[in-house]
Enzyme design. Structure first.
Site, mmCIF file in Angstrom:
data_model
loop_
_atom_site.group_PDB
_atom_site.id
_atom_site.type_symbol
_atom_site.label_atom_id
_atom_site.label_comp_id
_atom_site.label_asym_id
_atom_site.label_seq_id
_atom_site.Cartn_x
_atom_site.Cartn_y
_atom_site.Cartn_z
ATOM 1 N N TYR A 186 38.574 34.490 41.190
ATOM 2 C CA TYR A 186 38.885 34.262 42.598
ATOM 3 C C TYR A 186 37.561 34.108 43.340
ATOM 4 C CZ TYR A 186 43.806 35.646 42.035
ATOM 5 O OH TYR A 186 45.125 35.702 41.670
ATOM 6 N N HIS A 203 45.504 39.970 30.280
ATOM 7 C CA HIS A 203 44.309 40.045 31.107
ATOM 8 C C HIS A 203 44.147 41.453 31.651
ATOM 9 C CE1 HIS A 203 43.390 35.556 32.152
ATOM 10 N NE2 HIS A 203 43.457 35.793 30.861
ATOM 11 N N LYS A 208 52.464 36.914 43.443
ATOM 12 C CA LYS A 208 53.637 37.767 43.610
ATOM 13 C C LYS A 208 54.966 37.014 43.607
ATOM 14 C CE LYS A 208 51.860 41.750 43.555
ATOM 15 N NZ LYS A 208 51.211 41.394 42.301
#
Length: 392
Positions: A201, A72, A298
């Site tokens: 998002y 991506h 993360k």
């Protein structure tokens, strides 16, 4: 039982550490309280930072990721019925891979076993002793129920937030930092091809939504929900309707494709850090030391970075007698941890609707998103943190 490095936890951190140590000629044993099938099925994160993907390739674990995963080059931010793409290569020269943690674990288990590695499944660690001495011990219950002891030079706890690793640090040396968010994610897996080429998002007045993927035929999607939500209250139709509303674009024919939902789960939103990440000959890595809300992608990457750093320190010690890498492990790891904590907090605060927020705060969110869309340095800061800072 005797080994050089005793590792608690056969998640990606523990397994990757064992693999990296093997490549450096350092023996290890991995203790895992679950069975192999459970380890290879549990669903977790799927975004792999540029540097972590490179480390997987360099260690001989990238072939299937590159063949079956997705590269991506950006993400899309949606707000106020509009979409804005963050171009990772254009802003940073880096990209990310979409490759589920489940698949990383499968490859690591297969590789460790083919290399003769020792992974003891259904072996529950019950105590860590002697961490201030030269030969700490891990007491564990074997799959057959026998009480056994693993003696080693170092113990590395990769056993998650609820494991015994963190609780084995002396109370007088430990400091923890914690934030619990007033919302959670309702996550689904669906047997439907992704409706997008890259992650979306979406910030909406009704709450955050995220569109991701697991394969060309399986989509992974999330909805912001109250922290006390029960999945039983969300029918498939209600989930798809709410997702469509939050992803809606005002001036586009884009639509959300729907299909059979095969899994529903609730992910709490929490930030947590333990300091230090080492005491004596016990090291913490991954979720045993830190938790981040998943908005910044993360968690997996921090865990992998921890053990990459630790493997270098152990290699320097056993190969050349240099202790500086081990001595500085906690300080170096925590520098990256706090940067990731801040980024994850920032992304969470930017994209979610806080039930206690005022209209003033909602307008600030909107202004910040507009700034990212219009200002290249602001977009670059997001892209740099999302793809993984190489210099931290």
């Amino acid at each position: 039982m005797r080994t050089t490095v005793g590792i608690i936890g056969a998640g990606p951190a523990g397994l990757f550490l064992s693999h990296l140590l093997h490549q450096r000629g350092i023996e290890s044993v991995v203790l895992e309280r679950r069975d192999r099938d459970y380890c290879e099925r549990r669903q977790r994160a799927g975004v792999v930072e540029h540097g972590v993907a490179e480390a997987l390739r360099e260690s001989g674990l990238g072939e299937r990721m590159d063949r079956e995963g997705f590269r991506h080059d950006g993400i899309e931010l949606r707000f106020e019925g509009r979409g804005h793409r963050i171009d990772f290569p254009g802003l940073t020269g880096r990209h990310v891979m979409i490759w589920a943690q489940t698949e990383i674990v499968k490859d690591l288990i297969a590789r460790r076993l083919s290399d003769g590695g020792r992974i003891l499944f259904e072996a529950e660690a019950t105590a860590i002793e002697g961490i201030d001495g030269e030969h700490p011990r891990v007491r564990f219950a074997s799959a057959e129920g026998a009480e056994e002891t693993l003696e080693c030079d170092y113990v590395v706890a990769c056993d998650g937030f609820h494991g015994i690793g963190r609780s084995s640090l002396p109370e007088e040396v430990v400091r923890t930092y914690d934030k619990v968010y007033p919302f959670a994610w309702l996550g689904i897996l669906a047997d439907v091809p992704p409706s997008c080429d890259e992650l979306i998002y979406a910030r909406h007045d009704r709450g955050f939504a995220l569109h991701s993927m697991r394969s060309e035929s399986v989509s992974r999607l999330y909805l912001q929900v109250p922290a006390d939500t029960d999945t039983a209250d969300w029918s498939d139709d209600r989930i798809w309707s709410e997702l469509a509303t939050r992803f809606e674009l005002a001036d586009s024919a884009w639509k959300l494709d729907t299909g059979p939902i095969t899994d529903k789960s609730i992910t709490p939103m929490r930030s947590f850090v333990t300091e230090p990440m080492r005491h004596g000959n016990l090291f913490l890595a991954g979720d045993s030391a830190h938790i981040v809300p998943p908005t910044g992608a993360k968690g997996l990457n921090l865990a992998m970075r921890d053990v990459m750093l630790l493997a270098e320190g152990l290699d320097a010690w056993y190969a050349r007698g240099e202790a500086s890498g081990l001595d500085s492990y906690s300080e170096q790891a925590l520098r990256r941890v706090w940067r990731a904590e801040h980024f994850s907090y920032w992304m969470t605060s930017l994209m979610h609707t806080d039930p206690a927020a005022t209209e003033f705060e909602h307008r600030l969110q909107q202004s910040h998103l507009e700034h990212i869309a219009a200002c290249e340095p602001a977009a670059a800061a997001l892209a740099e943190n999302y793809t993984g800072l190489p210099h931290v």
